[in-house]
Design a protein around this motif. Structure first.
Motif, PDB file in Angstrom:
ATOM      1  N   SER A 129       0.842  -1.201   0.000  1.00  0.00           N
ATOM      2  CA  SER A 129       0.000   0.000   0.000  1.00  0.00           C
ATOM      3  C   SER A 129       0.869   1.239   0.000  1.00  0.00           C
ATOM      4  O   SER A 129       2.032   1.221   0.408  1.00  0.00           O
ATOM      5  N   PHE A 130       0.275   2.338  -0.466  1.00  0.00           N
ATOM      6  CA  PHE A 130       1.020   3.586  -0.578  1.00  0.00           C
ATOM      7  C   PHE A 130       0.083   4.779  -0.511  1.00  0.00           C
ATOM      8  O   PHE A 130      -1.137   4.648  -0.705  1.00  0.00           O
ATOM      9  N   LEU A 131       0.665   5.941  -0.231  1.00  0.00           N
ATOM     10  CA  LEU A 131      -0.062   7.198  -0.257  1.00  0.00           C
ATOM     11  C   LEU A 131       0.320   7.968  -1.509  1.00  0.00           C
ATOM     12  O   LEU A 131       1.489   7.989  -1.906  1.00  0.00           O
ATOM     13  N   ASP A 132      -0.676   8.624  -2.127  1.00  0.00           N
ATOM     14  CA  ASP A 132      -0.373   9.495  -3.257  1.00  0.00           C
ATOM     15  C   ASP A 132       0.120  10.841  -2.703  1.00  0.00           C
ATOM     16  O   ASP A 132       0.172  11.037  -1.479  1.00  0.00           O
ATOM     17  N   PRO A 133       0.497  11.798  -3.538  1.00  0.00           N
ATOM     18  CA  PRO A 133       1.021  13.072  -3.033  1.00  0.00           C
ATOM     19  C   PRO A 133       0.040  13.858  -2.169  1.00  0.00           C
ATOM     20  O   PRO A 133       0.456  14.715  -1.387  1.00  0.00           O
ATOM     21  N   ASP A 134      -1.260  13.581  -2.301  1.00  0.00           N
ATOM     22  CA  ASP A 134      -2.261  14.260  -1.485  1.00  0.00           C
ATOM     23  C   ASP A 134      -2.612  13.492  -0.221  1.00  0.00           C
ATOM     24  O   ASP A 134      -3.445  13.936   0.571  1.00  0.00           O
ATOM     25  N   GLY A 135      -2.001  12.318  -0.051  1.00  0.00           N
ATOM     26  CA  GLY A 135      -2.266  11.537   1.153  1.00  0.00           C
ATOM     27  C   GLY A 135      -3.353  10.501   1.028  1.00  0.00           C
ATOM     28  O   GLY A 135      -3.712   9.854   2.016  1.00  0.00           O
ATOM     29  N   TRP A 136      -3.901  10.301  -0.191  1.00  0.00           N
ATOM     30  CA  TRP A 136      -4.907   9.251  -0.396  1.00  0.00           C
ATOM     31  C   TRP A 136      -4.217   7.902  -0.553  1.00  0.00           C
ATOM     32  O   TRP A 136      -3.211   7.788  -1.241  1.00  0.00           O
ATOM     33  N   LYS A 137      -4.799   6.897   0.089  1.00  0.00           N
ATOM     34  CA  LYS A 137      -4.159   5.581   0.151  1.00  0.00           C
ATOM     35  C   LYS A 137      -4.712   4.623  -0.893  1.00  0.00           C
ATOM     36  O   LYS A 137      -5.916   4.589  -1.155  1.00  0.00           O
ATOM     37  N   THR A 138      -3.804   3.849  -1.480  1.00  0.00           N
ATOM     38  CA  THR A 138      -4.169   2.780  -2.404  1.00  0.00           C
ATOM     39  C   THR A 138      -3.474   1.497  -1.970  1.00  0.00           C
ATOM     40  O   THR A 138      -2.305   1.533  -1.574  1.00  0.00           O
ATOM     41  N   ALA A 139      -4.178   0.376  -2.037  1.00  0.00           N
ATOM     42  CA  ALA A 139      -3.582  -0.938  -1.783  1.00  0.00           C
ATOM     43  C   ALA A 139      -3.573  -1.715  -3.088  1.00  0.00           C
ATOM     44  O   ALA A 139      -4.535  -1.665  -3.864  1.00  0.00           O
ATOM     45  N   LEU A 140      -2.482  -2.403  -3.347  1.00  0.00           N
ATOM     46  CA  LEU A 140      -2.384  -3.301  -4.490  1.00  0.00           C
ATOM     47  C   LEU A 140      -2.433  -4.725  -3.963  1.00  0.00           C
ATOM     48  O   LEU A 140      -1.649  -5.088  -3.074  1.00  0.00           O
ATOM     49  N   VAL A 141      -3.341  -5.524  -4.485  1.00  0.00           N
ATOM     50  CA  VAL A 141      -3.624  -6.859  -3.965  1.00  0.00           C
ATOM     51  C   VAL A 141      -3.281  -7.905  -5.017  1.00  0.00           C
ATOM     52  O   VAL A 141      -3.660  -7.767  -6.187  1.00  0.00           O
ATOM     53  N   ASP A 142      -2.582  -8.952  -4.599  1.00  0.00           N
ATOM     54  CA  ASP A 142      -2.221 -10.038  -5.507  1.00  0.00           C
ATOM     55  C   ASP A 142      -3.486 -10.695  -6.069  1.00  0.00           C
ATOM     56  O   ASP A 142      -4.359 -11.139  -5.313  1.00  0.00           O
ATOM     57  N   ASN A 143      -3.588 -10.735  -7.389  1.00  0.00           N
ATOM     58  CA  ASN A 143      -4.803 -11.263  -8.028  1.00  0.00           C
ATOM     59  C   ASN A 143      -5.079 -12.717  -7.654  1.00  0.00           C
ATOM     60  O   ASN A 143      -6.216 -13.099  -7.361  1.00  0.00           O
ATOM     61  N   GLU A 144      -4.044 -13.537  -7.672  1.00  0.00           N
ATOM     62  CA  GLU A 144      -4.230 -14.956  -7.365  1.00  0.00           C
ATOM     63  C   GLU A 144      -4.676 -15.155  -5.923  1.00  0.00           C
ATOM     64  O   GLU A 144      -5.576 -15.958  -5.637  1.00  0.00           O
ATOM     65  N   ASP A 145      -4.059 -14.417  -5.010  1.00  0.00           N
ATOM     66  CA  ASP A 145      -4.448 -14.523  -3.602  1.00  0.00           C
ATOM     67  C   ASP A 145      -5.882 -14.048  -3.388  1.00  0.00           C
ATOM     68  O   ASP A 145      -6.633 -14.622  -2.582  1.00  0.00           O
ATOM     69  N   PHE A 146      -6.263 -12.994  -4.107  1.00  0.00           N
ATOM     70  CA  PHE A 146      -7.620 -12.468  -3.965  1.00  0.00           C
ATOM     71  C   PHE A 146      -8.656 -13.495  -4.410  1.00  0.00           C
ATOM     72  O   PHE A 146      -9.686 -13.683  -3.759  1.00  0.00           O
ATOM     73  N   LEU A 147      -8.366 -14.196  -5.502  1.00  0.00           N
ATOM     74  CA  LEU A 147      -9.295 -15.231  -5.971  1.00  0.00           C
ATOM     75  C   LEU A 147      -9.430 -16.345  -4.947  1.00  0.00           C
ATOM     76  O   LEU A 147     -10.514 -16.926  -4.786  1.00  0.00           O
ATOM     77  N   LYS A 148      -8.356 -16.642  -4.235  1.00  0.00           N
ATOM     78  CA  LYS A 148      -8.426 -17.659  -3.174  1.00  0.00           C
ATOM     79  C   LYS A 148      -9.339 -17.203  -2.047  1.00  0.00           C
ATOM     80  O   LYS A 148     -10.028 -18.021  -1.431  1.00  0.00           O
ATOM     81  N   GLU A 149      -9.332 -15.894  -1.761  1.00  0.00           N
ATOM     82  CA  GLU A 149     -10.224 -15.364  -0.729  1.00  0.00           C
ATOM     83  C   GLU A 149     -11.684 -15.596  -1.100  1.00  0.00           C
ATOM     84  O   GLU A 149     -12.549 -15.753  -0.227  1.00  0.00           O
ATOM     85  N   LEU A 150     -11.966 -15.590  -2.398  1.00  0.00           N
ATOM     86  CA  LEU A 150     -13.349 -15.730  -2.849  1.00  0.00           C
ATOM     87  C   LEU A 150     -13.842 -17.170  -2.865  1.00  0.00           C
ATOM     88  O   LEU A 150     -15.028 -17.418  -3.030  1.00  0.00           O
ATOM     89  N   GLU A 151     -12.914 -18.130  -2.731  1.00  0.00           N
ATOM     90  CA  GLU A 151     -13.308 -19.540  -2.775  1.00  0.00           C
ATOM     91  C   GLU A 151     -14.120 -19.942  -1.560  1.00  0.00           C
ATOM     92  O   GLU A 151     -13.908 -19.438  -0.469  1.00  0.00           O
TER      93      GLU A 151
END
Length: 265
Positions: free
Chosen positions: A243-265
């Motif tokens: 995860s990271f903050l943009d220059p204005d302080g808004w946060k974004t998380a990048l999530v592993d696609n394969e791991d995310f699909l496992k969460e949905l199982e």
């Protein structure tokens, strides 16, 4: 894309998303070792639709939305009808349905029980009703460059409104009628906003969180912002994220696609 917000845990909030807006409860999880619980709501399966992750932190009963968060947007074929439905469910209508100032698009605004604003936008064809998130920024051109370079988003529309002293840029991976997009709003002369304690982050899938974090790190060195979570599995879930903050302080998380699909199982 997943939009994550922090909420209090109460029945009216759940009813607003499901009964008033018409979203579905997609899944829930409780992570007691980290003292939080999640509910995922959206208009369709998470494989093909965007969702909102409502996060309840144990014992927290209120949050401050701040003045930097703009709104979520819901597309519908009949804004007037949806407004009346929300009103019948006890919703808070803050702007009645009608054409946008100086245009023909019909819009309305409502608020959920925790104070988040939702714009209702009329469109003849709706692919995914959850169509937009709006954030306010202090330097629009810098913000655009950041999201283009860090996330590969493209500007699909830009509108300057000198009469009302604001400029908006719509960024996305597809045209705004075909996908959920990010709206960045610059109000003339305003360079800082309060982020409050409520809005958490946008989450976007990636095939390699480690490589993505390297790219983001280079962009933050050029334009500002910072990595807030180094890439790796998160406690309790083992899903790899960064995860990271943009220059204005808004946060974004990048999530592993394969791991995310496992969460949905």
């Amino acid at each position: 894309m997943l939009f994550i917000v922090l909420v209090t845990l109460n029945a009216p909030l759940s009813m607003f998303y499901t009964e008033a807006l018409g979203m579905k409860l997609l899944r829930q999880r409780d992570v007691p070792e980290e003292k939080y619980a999640n509910a995922f709501v959206g208009f369709g399966d998470e494989h093909s639709h965007f969702a909102v992750e409502l996060t309840y932190n144990y014992g927290v009963t209120s949050y401050d939305v701040g003045d930097g968060f703009g709104h979520f947007a819901i597309a519908t074929q009949d804004v007037y009808k949806l407004v009346e439905h929300i009103r019948a469910k006890g919703g808070n209508i803050t702007r009645e349905a009608g054409p946008v100032q100086g245009g023909t698009t019909v819009i309305a605004f409502v608020k959920d029980p925790d104070g988040y604003t939702f714009a209702l936008v009329q469109r003849p064809i709706v692919h995914d009703p959850f169509c937009q998130i709006s954030l306010r920024v202090g330097d629009l051109e810098r913000a655009i460059k950041f999201y283009e370079k860090a996330l590969g988003l493209k500007v699909v529309r830009k509108v300057d409104n000198p009469e009302n002293k604001y400029t908006i840029a719509i960024l996305g991976y597809k045209e705004e009628d075909d996908a959920t997009v990010l709206e960045l709003t610059y109000n003339y002369g305003v360079t800082e906003y309060s982020k409050g304690t409520a809005y958490a982050q946008i989450a976007i899938g990636t095939d390699d969180v480690y490589k993505s974090a390297d790219v983001v790190n280079l962009v933050t060195q050029e334009l500002g912002g910072e990595i807030t979570l180094q890439p790796g599995p998160i406690p309790g879930l083992n899903t790899k994220v960064t995860s990271f903050l943009d220059p204005d302080g808004w946060k974004t998380a990048l999530v592993d696609n394969e791991d995310f699909l496992k969460e949905l199982e």
